[in-house]
Write a protein that holds these residues in place. Structure first.
Motif, PDB file in Angstrom:
ATOM      1  N   ASN A  29      -5.904 -15.296  -1.903  1.00 30.01           N
ATOM      2  CA  ASN A  29      -5.875 -16.750  -1.846  1.00 30.01           C
ATOM      3  C   ASN A  29      -4.352 -17.091  -1.966  1.00 30.01           C
ATOM      4  OD1 ASN A  29      -5.905 -19.384  -2.278  1.00 30.01           O
ATOM      5  ND2 ASN A  29      -7.612 -19.215  -3.730  1.00 30.01           N
ATOM      6  N   PRO A  30      -3.762 -18.047  -0.978  1.00 27.88           N
ATOM      7  CA  PRO A  30      -2.298 -18.234  -0.855  1.00 27.88           C
ATOM      8  C   PRO A  30      -1.870 -19.394  -2.273  1.00 27.88           C
ATOM      9  CG  PRO A  30      -3.509 -19.267   1.211  1.00 27.88           C
ATOM     10  CD  PRO A  30      -4.424 -18.551   0.061  1.00 27.88           C
ATOM     11  N   ALA A  31      -3.110 -19.866  -2.898  1.00 27.63           N
ATOM     12  CA  ALA A  31      -2.715 -20.598  -3.760  1.00 27.63           C
ATOM     13  C   ALA A  31      -2.154 -19.982  -5.267  1.00 27.63           C
ATOM     14  CB  ALA A  31      -4.124 -21.687  -4.314  1.00 27.63           C
ATOM     15  N   HIS A  32      -2.675 -18.742  -5.239  1.00 30.54           N
ATOM     16  CA  HIS A  32      -2.233 -17.862  -6.328  1.00 30.54           C
ATOM     17  C   HIS A  32      -0.575 -17.540  -6.386  1.00 30.54           C
ATOM     18  CE1 HIS A  32      -6.016 -17.373  -8.285  1.00 30.54           C
ATOM     19  NE2 HIS A  32      -6.536 -17.138  -7.010  1.00 30.54           N
ATOM     20  N   ARG A  33      -0.137 -17.760  -5.257  1.00 32.58           N
ATOM     21  CA  ARG A  33       1.588 -17.428  -5.039  1.00 32.58           C
ATOM     22  C   ARG A  33       2.190 -18.727  -5.753  1.00 32.58           C
ATOM     23  NH1 ARG A  33       0.493 -14.676   0.416  1.00 32.58           N
ATOM     24  NH2 ARG A  33      -0.093 -16.803   1.137  1.00 32.58           N
ATOM     25  N   LEU A  34       1.572 -20.092  -5.844  1.00 36.03           N
ATOM     26  CA  LEU A  34       2.346 -21.199  -6.200  1.00 36.03           C
ATOM     27  C   LEU A  34       2.301 -21.193  -7.741  1.00 36.03           C
ATOM     28  CD1 LEU A  34       0.081 -23.745  -4.096  1.00 36.03           C
ATOM     29  CD2 LEU A  34       2.584 -22.631  -3.688  1.00 36.03           C
TER      30      LEU A  34
END
Length: 78
Positions: free
Chosen positions: A54-59
């Protein structure tokens, strides 16, 4: 699966009716061969990819602020 959903869908290319019929015949023959060989196991269940993609975990999220904020940063949820 409902009766409105197609069981088989060609998503790429422009298959002729003859090519579609050949594909269905090949799949039916494979299924019949597996059944005749005694391999009646159901197909493996589909699994969803892990949430690590999930790309949101990189935020980054903001750190808590205010009195006792260090506790929220060190002990989240507590």
């Amino acid at each position: 699966m409902t009766s409105r959903e197609p069981y088989l869908s060609i998503v790429r290319g422009d298959a002729t009716p003859e090519e579609t019929a050949a594909l269905v015949a090949a799949l039916a023959a494979r299924t019949a061969a597996q059944t005749a060989a005694g391999d009646s196991r159901p197909p493996a269940p589909r699994t969803r990819p892990g949430n690590w993609r999930n790309p949101a975990h990189r935020l980054r999220v903001g750190l808590p602020h205010g009195p006792g904020a260090w506790r929220g940063a060190v002990f989240p949820g507590g």
